[in-house]
Design a protein around this motif. Structure first.
Motif, PDB file in Angstrom:
ATOM      1  N   TRP A   1       0.743  -1.235   0.118  1.00  0.00           N
ATOM      2  CA  TRP A   1      -0.110  -0.142  -0.049  1.00  0.00           C
ATOM      3  C   TRP A   1       0.941   1.294   0.032  1.00  0.00           C
ATOM      4  O   TRP A   1       1.971   1.173   0.285  1.00  0.00           O
TER       5      TRP A   1
ATOM      6  N   TRP B   1       0.677   5.878   0.993  1.00  0.00           N
ATOM      7  CA  TRP B   1      -0.205   6.927   1.724  1.00  0.00           C
ATOM      8  C   TRP B   1      -0.485   7.827   0.481  1.00  0.00           C
ATOM      9  O   TRP B   1      -0.099   7.971  -0.471  1.00  0.00           O
ATOM     10  N   LYS B   2      -1.968   8.041   0.620  1.00  0.00           N
ATOM     11  CA  LYS B   2      -2.552   8.696  -0.537  1.00  0.00           C
ATOM     12  C   LYS B   2      -3.434   9.793   0.293  1.00  0.00           C
ATOM     13  O   LYS B   2      -4.102   9.485   1.175  1.00  0.00           O
ATOM     14  N   ARG B   3      -3.686  10.790  -0.503  1.00  0.00           N
ATOM     15  CA  ARG B   3      -4.457  11.913   0.064  1.00  0.00           C
ATOM     16  C   ARG B   3      -5.958  11.683  -0.485  1.00  0.00           C
ATOM     17  O   ARG B   3      -6.013  11.487  -1.575  1.00  0.00           O
ATOM     18  N   VAL B   4      -6.799  11.417   0.439  1.00  0.00           N
ATOM     19  CA  VAL B   4      -8.231  11.112   0.275  1.00  0.00           C
ATOM     20  C   VAL B   4      -9.262  11.912   0.531  1.00  0.00           C
ATOM     21  O   VAL B   4      -9.266  12.491   1.931  1.00  0.00           O
ATOM     22  N   ARG B   5     -10.298  12.528  -0.427  1.00  0.00           N
ATOM     23  CA  ARG B   5     -11.066  13.444  -0.130  1.00  0.00           C
ATOM     24  C   ARG B   5     -12.316  12.855   0.934  1.00  0.00           C
ATOM     25  O   ARG B   5     -12.715  11.805   0.420  1.00  0.00           O
ATOM     26  N   ILE B   6     -12.580  13.629   2.085  1.00  0.00           N
ATOM     27  CA  ILE B   6     -13.534  12.937   2.796  1.00  0.00           C
ATOM     28  C   ILE B   6     -14.836  13.904   2.996  1.00  0.00           C
ATOM     29  O   ILE B   6     -15.654  13.714   3.643  1.00  0.00           O
TER      30      ILE B   6
ATOM     31  N   PRO C   1      -7.188  -1.416  -4.535  1.00  0.00           N
ATOM     32  CA  PRO C   1      -7.757  -0.918  -3.662  1.00  0.00           C
ATOM     33  C   PRO C   1      -8.958  -1.642  -3.016  1.00  0.00           C
ATOM     34  O   PRO C   1      -9.638  -1.309  -1.997  1.00  0.00           O
TER      35      PRO C   1
ATOM     36  N   VAL D   1      -3.677   3.297   1.231  1.00  0.00           N
ATOM     37  CA  VAL D   1      -4.463   2.734  -0.033  1.00  0.00           C
ATOM     38  C   VAL D   1      -3.697   1.674  -0.729  1.00  0.00           C
ATOM     39  O   VAL D   1      -2.556   1.859  -1.094  1.00  0.00           O
TER      40      VAL D   1
ATOM     41  N   SER E   1      -9.658  16.652   3.439  1.00  0.00           N
ATOM     42  CA  SER E   1      -9.013  15.441   3.004  1.00  0.00           C
ATOM     43  C   SER E   1      -8.208  14.839   4.074  1.00  0.00           C
ATOM     44  O   SER E   1      -7.964  15.718   4.849  1.00  0.00           O
ATOM     45  N   GLU E   2      -7.682  13.730   3.797  1.00  0.00           N
ATOM     46  CA  GLU E   2      -6.840  13.199   4.928  1.00  0.00           C
ATOM     47  C   GLU E   2      -5.944  12.170   3.992  1.00  0.00           C
ATOM     48  O   GLU E   2      -6.302  11.486   3.163  1.00  0.00           O
TER      49      GLU E   2
ATOM     50  N   ARG F   1      -4.430   8.556   3.781  1.00  0.00           N
ATOM     51  CA  ARG F   1      -4.983   7.204   4.164  1.00  0.00           C
ATOM     52  C   ARG F   1      -4.072   6.059   3.630  1.00  0.00           C
ATOM     53  O   ARG F   1      -3.453   6.496   2.350  1.00  0.00           O
TER      54      ARG F   1
END
Length: 104
Positions: A51, A53-58, A72, A68, A63-64, A66
């Motif tokens: 995996w 680290w990827k910036r994910v829109r929440i 996925p 991934v 965004s944070e 997470r």
């Protein structure tokens, strides 16, 4: 920590360095495909170990970061520990029972 298990190892998303034939306890983070508990599988080929680290829109404005997986659909492995061989557990007990050496 149980005497039969080694310490928890924080996984970084790279290929794990687990000896072939080892019994491993694995902790996953979040939803996704996970192997059945107690199942036997080749851990070095399990997609959950790989995996990034990827910036994910929440939300609209947030965004944070997470974990991934490269695939996925799988849940990422965050920690694992390796079961110690029975011989090592017995050896530790024998060494613990040895008397202290006293210098005269």
């Amino acid at each position: 920590m149980s005497e039969h298990w080694g310490p928890w190892i924080a996984h970084d998303g790279a290929a794990p360095s687990i000896p072939l034939g080892s019994v491993v306890e694995v902790l996953f983070q979040g939803p996704g495909v996970k192997p059945e508990e107690g199942s036997v599988c080749d851990l070095t080929a399990m997609p959950g170990f790989y995996w990034r680290w990827k910036r994910v829109r929440i939300g609209w404005f947030s965004s944070e970061m997470r974990r991934v997986c490269d695939d996925p659909a799988y849940a990422p492995v965050i920690r694992y520990r390796i079961r110690r061989p029975r011989g090592m557990v017995v050896l530790d007990r024998i060494l613990a029972d040895l008397p202290e050496q006293v210098d005269a």
